[in-house]
Design a protein around this motif. Sequence first.
Motif, PDB file in Angstrom:
ATOM      1  N   GLU A 106       6.646  -4.236  -0.621  1.00  0.00           N
ATOM      2  CA  GLU A 106       5.684  -3.140  -0.666  1.00  0.00           C
ATOM      3  C   GLU A 106       4.579  -3.488  -1.645  1.00  0.00           C
ATOM      4  O   GLU A 106       4.733  -4.357  -2.495  1.00  0.00           O
ATOM      5  CB  GLU A 106       6.378  -1.851  -1.126  1.00  0.00           C
ATOM      6  CG  GLU A 106       7.574  -1.534  -0.258  1.00  0.00           C
ATOM      7  CD  GLU A 106       7.962  -0.086  -0.318  1.00  0.00           C
ATOM      8  OE1 GLU A 106       7.157   0.736  -0.778  1.00  0.00           O
ATOM      9  OE2 GLU A 106       9.083   0.222   0.122  1.00  0.00           O
ATOM     10  N   CYS A 107       3.466  -2.771  -1.488  1.00  0.00           N
ATOM     11  CA  CYS A 107       2.382  -3.002  -2.437  1.00  0.00           C
ATOM     12  C   CYS A 107       1.603  -1.718  -2.625  1.00  0.00           C
ATOM     13  O   CYS A 107       1.583  -0.859  -1.750  1.00  0.00           O
ATOM     14  CB  CYS A 107       1.475  -4.121  -1.936  1.00  0.00           C
ATOM     15  SG  CYS A 107       0.777  -3.832  -0.309  1.00  0.00           S
ATOM     16  N   VAL A 108       0.954  -1.599  -3.767  1.00  0.00           N
ATOM     17  CA  VAL A 108       0.108  -0.438  -4.030  1.00  0.00           C
ATOM     18  C   VAL A 108      -1.339  -0.826  -3.754  1.00  0.00           C
ATOM     19  O   VAL A 108      -1.661  -1.993  -3.585  1.00  0.00           O
ATOM     20  CB  VAL A 108       0.227   0.034  -5.496  1.00  0.00           C
ATOM     21  CG1 VAL A 108       1.604   0.618  -5.757  1.00  0.00           C
ATOM     22  CG2 VAL A 108      -0.086  -1.091  -6.472  1.00  0.00           C
ATOM     23  N   LYS A 168       6.817   0.072  -6.811  1.00  0.00           N
ATOM     24  CA  LYS A 168       7.350   1.290  -6.187  1.00  0.00           C
ATOM     25  C   LYS A 168       7.383   2.459  -7.165  1.00  0.00           C
ATOM     26  O   LYS A 168       7.406   3.610  -6.761  1.00  0.00           O
ATOM     27  CB  LYS A 168       8.765   1.030  -5.663  1.00  0.00           C
ATOM     28  CG  LYS A 168       8.792   0.216  -4.375  1.00  0.00           C
ATOM     29  CD  LYS A 168      10.192  -0.240  -4.080  1.00  0.00           C
ATOM     30  CE  LYS A 168      10.698   0.285  -2.755  1.00  0.00           C
ATOM     31  NZ  LYS A 168      12.019  -0.305  -2.421  1.00  0.00           N
ATOM     32  N   GLU A 169       7.414   2.133  -8.444  1.00  0.00           N
ATOM     33  CA  GLU A 169       7.444   3.194  -9.466  1.00  0.00           C
ATOM     34  C   GLU A 169       6.064   3.740  -9.775  1.00  0.00           C
ATOM     35  O   GLU A 169       5.922   4.725 -10.475  1.00  0.00           O
ATOM     36  CB  GLU A 169       8.014   2.640 -10.780  1.00  0.00           C
ATOM     37  CG  GLU A 169       9.493   2.373 -10.758  1.00  0.00           C
ATOM     38  CD  GLU A 169       9.940   1.776 -12.102  1.00  0.00           C
ATOM     39  OE1 GLU A 169       9.271   2.056 -13.123  1.00  0.00           O
ATOM     40  OE2 GLU A 169      10.927   1.022 -12.112  1.00  0.00           O
ATOM     41  N   MET A 170       5.035   3.068  -9.290  1.00  0.00           N
ATOM     42  CA  MET A 170       3.678   3.462  -9.664  1.00  0.00           C
ATOM     43  C   MET A 170       3.220   4.727  -8.951  1.00  0.00           C
ATOM     44  O   MET A 170       3.601   4.983  -7.831  1.00  0.00           O
ATOM     45  CB  MET A 170       2.701   2.325  -9.334  1.00  0.00           C
ATOM     46  CG  MET A 170       2.915   1.098 -10.184  1.00  0.00           C
ATOM     47  SD  MET A 170       1.726  -0.185  -9.757  1.00  0.00           S
ATOM     48  CE  MET A 170       2.356  -1.531 -10.765  1.00  0.00           C
ATOM     49  N   ASN A 171       2.410   5.486  -9.658  1.00  0.00           N
ATOM     50  CA  ASN A 171       1.796   6.671  -9.080  1.00  0.00           C
ATOM     51  C   ASN A 171       0.283   6.569  -9.160  1.00  0.00           C
ATOM     52  O   ASN A 171      -0.242   5.839 -10.002  1.00  0.00           O
ATOM     53  CB  ASN A 171       2.239   7.920  -9.855  1.00  0.00           C
ATOM     54  CG  ASN A 171       3.675   8.279  -9.550  1.00  0.00           C
ATOM     55  OD1 ASN A 171       4.036   8.468  -8.382  1.00  0.00           O
ATOM     56  ND2 ASN A 171       4.495   8.358 -10.579  1.00  0.00           N
ATOM     57  N   VAL A 172      -0.378   7.327  -8.296  1.00  0.00           N
ATOM     58  CA  VAL A 172      -1.833   7.365  -8.324  1.00  0.00           C
ATOM     59  C   VAL A 172      -2.293   7.785  -9.719  1.00  0.00           C
ATOM     60  O   VAL A 172      -1.775   8.747 -10.278  1.00  0.00           O
ATOM     61  CB  VAL A 172      -2.371   8.348  -7.263  1.00  0.00           C
ATOM     62  CG1 VAL A 172      -3.873   8.527  -7.405  1.00  0.00           C
ATOM     63  CG2 VAL A 172      -2.010   7.856  -5.871  1.00  0.00           C
ATOM     64  N   VAL A 188      -4.198   2.636 -10.256  1.00  0.00           N
ATOM     65  CA  VAL A 188      -3.516   2.776  -8.975  1.00  0.00           C
ATOM     66  C   VAL A 188      -4.220   3.859  -8.154  1.00  0.00           C
ATOM     67  O   VAL A 188      -4.433   4.966  -8.630  1.00  0.00           O
ATOM     68  CB  VAL A 188      -2.033   3.169  -9.185  1.00  0.00           C
ATOM     69  CG1 VAL A 188      -1.334   3.383  -7.842  1.00  0.00           C
ATOM     70  CG2 VAL A 188      -1.309   2.105 -10.004  1.00  0.00           C
ATOM     71  N   SER A 189      -4.607   3.510  -6.909  1.00  0.00           N
ATOM     72  CA  SER A 189      -5.302   4.485  -6.077  1.00  0.00           C
ATOM     73  C   SER A 189      -4.461   4.932  -4.886  1.00  0.00           C
ATOM     74  O   SER A 189      -4.814   5.889  -4.203  1.00  0.00           O
ATOM     75  CB  SER A 189      -6.640   3.912  -5.593  1.00  0.00           C
ATOM     76  OG  SER A 189      -6.465   2.655  -4.980  1.00  0.00           O
ATOM     77  N   LYS A 190      -3.375   4.239  -4.630  1.00  0.00           N
ATOM     78  CA  LYS A 190      -2.455   4.670  -3.569  1.00  0.00           C
ATOM     79  C   LYS A 190      -1.052   4.201  -3.891  1.00  0.00           C
ATOM     80  O   LYS A 190      -0.869   3.069  -4.340  1.00  0.00           O
ATOM     81  CB  LYS A 190      -2.872   4.065  -2.224  1.00  0.00           C
ATOM     82  CG  LYS A 190      -3.284   5.103  -1.193  1.00  0.00           C
ATOM     83  CD  LYS A 190      -3.662   4.464   0.122  1.00  0.00           C
ATOM     84  CE  LYS A 190      -4.900   5.134   0.707  1.00  0.00           C
ATOM     85  NZ  LYS A 190      -5.647   4.250   1.588  1.00  0.00           N
ATOM     86  N   LYS A 191      -0.089   5.044  -3.630  1.00  0.00           N
ATOM     87  CA  LYS A 191       1.301   4.664  -3.870  1.00  0.00           C
ATOM     88  C   LYS A 191       1.720   3.535  -2.939  1.00  0.00           C
ATOM     89  O   LYS A 191       1.069   3.244  -1.947  1.00  0.00           O
ATOM     90  CB  LYS A 191       2.216   5.873  -3.656  1.00  0.00           C
ATOM     91  CG  LYS A 191       2.295   6.800  -4.854  1.00  0.00           C
ATOM     92  CD  LYS A 191       3.278   7.934  -4.605  1.00  0.00           C
ATOM     93  CE  LYS A 191       4.718   7.482  -4.697  1.00  0.00           C
ATOM     94  NZ  LYS A 191       5.317   7.700  -6.031  1.00  0.00           N
ATOM     95  N   ALA A 192       2.866   2.923  -3.274  1.00  0.00           N
ATOM     96  CA  ALA A 192       3.331   1.753  -2.525  1.00  0.00           C
ATOM     97  C   ALA A 192       3.553   2.045  -1.036  1.00  0.00           C
ATOM     98  O   ALA A 192       4.068   3.082  -0.659  1.00  0.00           O
ATOM     99  CB  ALA A 192       4.625   1.241  -3.149  1.00  0.00           C
ATOM    100  N   VAL A 193       3.091   1.103  -0.227  1.00  0.00           N
ATOM    101  CA  VAL A 193       3.312   1.122   1.223  1.00  0.00           C
ATOM    102  C   VAL A 193       3.831  -0.264   1.608  1.00  0.00           C
ATOM    103  O   VAL A 193       3.668  -1.215   0.848  1.00  0.00           O
ATOM    104  CB  VAL A 193       2.004   1.409   2.000  1.00  0.00           C
ATOM    105  CG1 VAL A 193       1.505   2.812   1.726  1.00  0.00           C
ATOM    106  CG2 VAL A 193       0.926   0.389   1.655  1.00  0.00           C
ATOM    107  N   PRO A 194       4.450  -0.390   2.790  1.00  0.00           N
ATOM    108  CA  PRO A 194       4.900  -1.725   3.195  1.00  0.00           C
ATOM    109  C   PRO A 194       3.727  -2.712   3.216  1.00  0.00           C
ATOM    110  O   PRO A 194       2.660  -2.397   3.725  1.00  0.00           O
ATOM    111  CB  PRO A 194       5.448  -1.492   4.610  1.00  0.00           C
ATOM    112  CG  PRO A 194       5.868  -0.060   4.602  1.00  0.00           C
ATOM    113  CD  PRO A 194       4.862   0.661   3.724  1.00  0.00           C
TER     114      PRO A 194
END
Length: 153
Positions: A98-100, A42-46, A68-74
């Motif tokens: 959630e997962c990125v 959840k802390e990750m950014n693109v 990381v290519s997309k922020k966390a989604v359910p």
Amino acid sequence: MSEIKYWLMKSEPDTYPLEQLKKEKKSLWDGVRNYQARNFMKEMNVGDQILFYHSNAKPPGVVGLAQVSKKAVPDPTQFKKNSKYFDPKSTQEKPRWECVEVKYKKTFKNMLSLNEVKEMKSLADMPLVNRSRLSVQPVSKKQFDIIVKHCES
DNA sequence: GCCAACGTTGGC
DNA sequence: GCCAACGTTGGC
């Protein structure tokens, strides 16, 4: 915006090897069922950089890079009844997991085995060494640079 | 395949 | 809120 952060993510080559991410270019990092690992995602950014680690491999170690290519989604697998990642306690309104999405970057010329990580003093305080079961973990820029340098030279 | 370390669950 | 039982991870 926020600074780039560095992470290490584990995958078993039998389940999802780096070569598969290379083929698919991108992948949702689904199936993580550990709260601490989830919180890190959840802390990750693109644009955050990821060390791709093969666990349960011979030998286990860091084998390449992703980002990381997309922020966390359910995580969609938590809602699928026939998935092994199905979580009956999760609801659409209040998803638990959630997962990125991650993108393939490169496969190292030389992998860095867990053994070597343990031998390097500068890497001795990585969670990989002392929190061996955490599958998503933060890495300092210094550690990241040391590892990349080792693997590309 | 074994097993130590660790996280989660559920009864009380 | 404790803790025993159980399940999972991951190195070897």
